[in-house]
Every structure is written in C-alpha cells, then in structure tokens.
Enzyme design. Structure first.
Site, mmCIF file in Angstrom:
data_model
loop_
_atom_site.group_PDB
_atom_site.id
_atom_site.type_symbol
_atom_site.label_atom_id
_atom_site.label_comp_id
_atom_site.label_asym_id
_atom_site.label_seq_id
_atom_site.Cartn_x
_atom_site.Cartn_y
_atom_site.Cartn_z
ATOM 1 N N HIS A 85 16.267 -14.955 -7.630
ATOM 2 C CA HIS A 85 15.336 -14.580 -6.996
ATOM 3 C C HIS A 85 13.819 -15.006 -6.206
ATOM 4 O O HIS A 85 13.190 -15.414 -6.606
ATOM 5 C CB HIS A 85 14.965 -12.974 -7.244
ATOM 6 C CG HIS A 85 15.929 -11.682 -8.251
ATOM 7 N ND1 HIS A 85 15.981 -11.172 -8.420
ATOM 8 C CD2 HIS A 85 17.591 -13.130 -8.219
ATOM 9 C CE1 HIS A 85 17.511 -10.166 -8.201
ATOM 10 N NE2 HIS A 85 18.232 -11.641 -8.225
ATOM 11 N N GLU A 103 10.455 -13.926 -5.933
ATOM 12 C CA GLU A 103 9.698 -13.656 -7.063
ATOM 13 C C GLU A 103 9.467 -14.636 -8.340
ATOM 14 O O GLU A 103 8.659 -15.064 -8.746
ATOM 15 C CB GLU A 103 9.713 -12.379 -7.826
ATOM 16 C CG GLU A 103 9.298 -10.916 -7.238
ATOM 17 C CD GLU A 103 10.722 -10.606 -6.362
ATOM 18 O OE1 GLU A 103 11.382 -9.219 -6.817
ATOM 19 O OE2 GLU A 103 12.182 -10.903 -6.392
ATOM 20 N N CYS A 133 13.442 -5.851 -9.012
ATOM 21 C CA CYS A 133 14.521 -5.856 -10.374
ATOM 22 C C CYS A 133 14.479 -6.005 -11.539
ATOM 23 O O CYS A 133 12.922 -6.534 -11.848
ATOM 24 C CB CYS A 133 15.842 -6.806 -9.963
ATOM 25 S SG CYS A 133 15.242 -7.995 -10.740
ATOM 26 N N CYS A 177 13.127 -9.480 -12.681
ATOM 27 C CA CYS A 177 11.344 -9.907 -11.587
ATOM 28 C C CYS A 177 10.561 -9.493 -12.482
ATOM 29 O O CYS A 177 9.599 -9.953 -12.744
ATOM 30 C CB CYS A 177 11.710 -10.031 -10.013
ATOM 31 S SG CYS A 177 12.943 -11.021 -9.427
#
Length: 148
Positions: free
Chosen positions: A47, A49, A78, A81
C-alpha cells in the site's frame, strides 16, 4: 502536503488503485513518496502508506522511528496502514478521501485514536476530499466493463 500525495497518486501503475502517500519531516521537507504497488509488485502489503513509511525510515535518521513526521495520503488508511503509522511513531496524519468500507481512521474503525495504544498521531481527514475522491472514482469507472 495532500497535494503532493495527489501528485504521487497520478503516477501509479494503471493496474493499481491510484493512492499516493508522502512523508514529510518536521520542517515540511519531503522524505519519501510512494503509490499503491500491490498489482505491480505482487506484494499484498505494498500500500502507498507502507511503501512510503519504509522509504522514509531509510532516510529519516532514527531507524524505524519516524517521530516528528507527517504522513499525507489521498485515502483514509486501512487497518494495516493505520497500524503501521502508529508503530512507526508518525506524529501527524493528513488524508483526503474517506473510505467507508475499509477506513481505519474514523470510518469503519479508529485504530489511530485507540487509547490502549502507546502512540496516537494527530489526524485531519477530508483535505481536498473531492479531488482525492475524483481520481479514485475515475480509476474504478475505467475498471468496470461496459454493461456491468
């Protein structure tokens, strides 16, 4: 700072959801930026992040502790993250669009404000929300097949 994350999102591989993340130091200088890369890399943890936090940790100078930093991202993080930014000791989170299906910073869960954790960053969401949502809407519209 969210504008920088939006610029990053625009560079995502066309197969990946265009989410951009940028980590800034305490002076506002950019340490690292990244985009979602799960499809491009085959890595479920890629992801934006997480990738940006990894890159920032490599240059921040305090190992994995990203104290004094701000993470700006185009989409509400999410659970993975949100947990990563708490574990990294990020001081401030700024994000654009809310994510009612998987958001873990107020929408579905609120991982970053859980009083049981030893670190809770400052959070501001909804920054440039329409701009951040528009890039995602465009991506998902392009993914739908005609007639579906």
């Amino acid at each position: 700072m969210v504008r920088a994350a939006l610029a990053a999102a625009g560079t995502a591989d066309p197969r990946d959801v265009p989410v951009g993340a940028v980590v800034f130091d305490s002076r506002g200088s950019e340490l690292a930026r990244a985009v979602n890369a799960r499809e491009a890399t085959g890595d479920p943890t890629a992801h934006a992040e997480v990738v940006a936090l990894r890159r920032a940790a490599a240059v921040h100078g305090d190992g994995w502790r990203l104290t004094g930093t701000t993470l700006a991202v185009t989409l509400e993080p999410c659970t993975m993250c949100a947990g990563a930014l708490v574990a990294a000791r990020v001081d401030r989170l700024l994000f654009g669009a809310w994510e009612p299906k998987t958001g873990a910073v107020g929408s579905l869960w609120d991982v970053v404000r859980d009083r049981r954790l030893n670190h809770r960053p400052q959070v501001r969401g909804g920054i440039l929300e329409e701009d951040c949502a528009a890039i995602l809407d465009s991506f998902f519209r392009s993914q739908r097949r005609p007639g579906s």
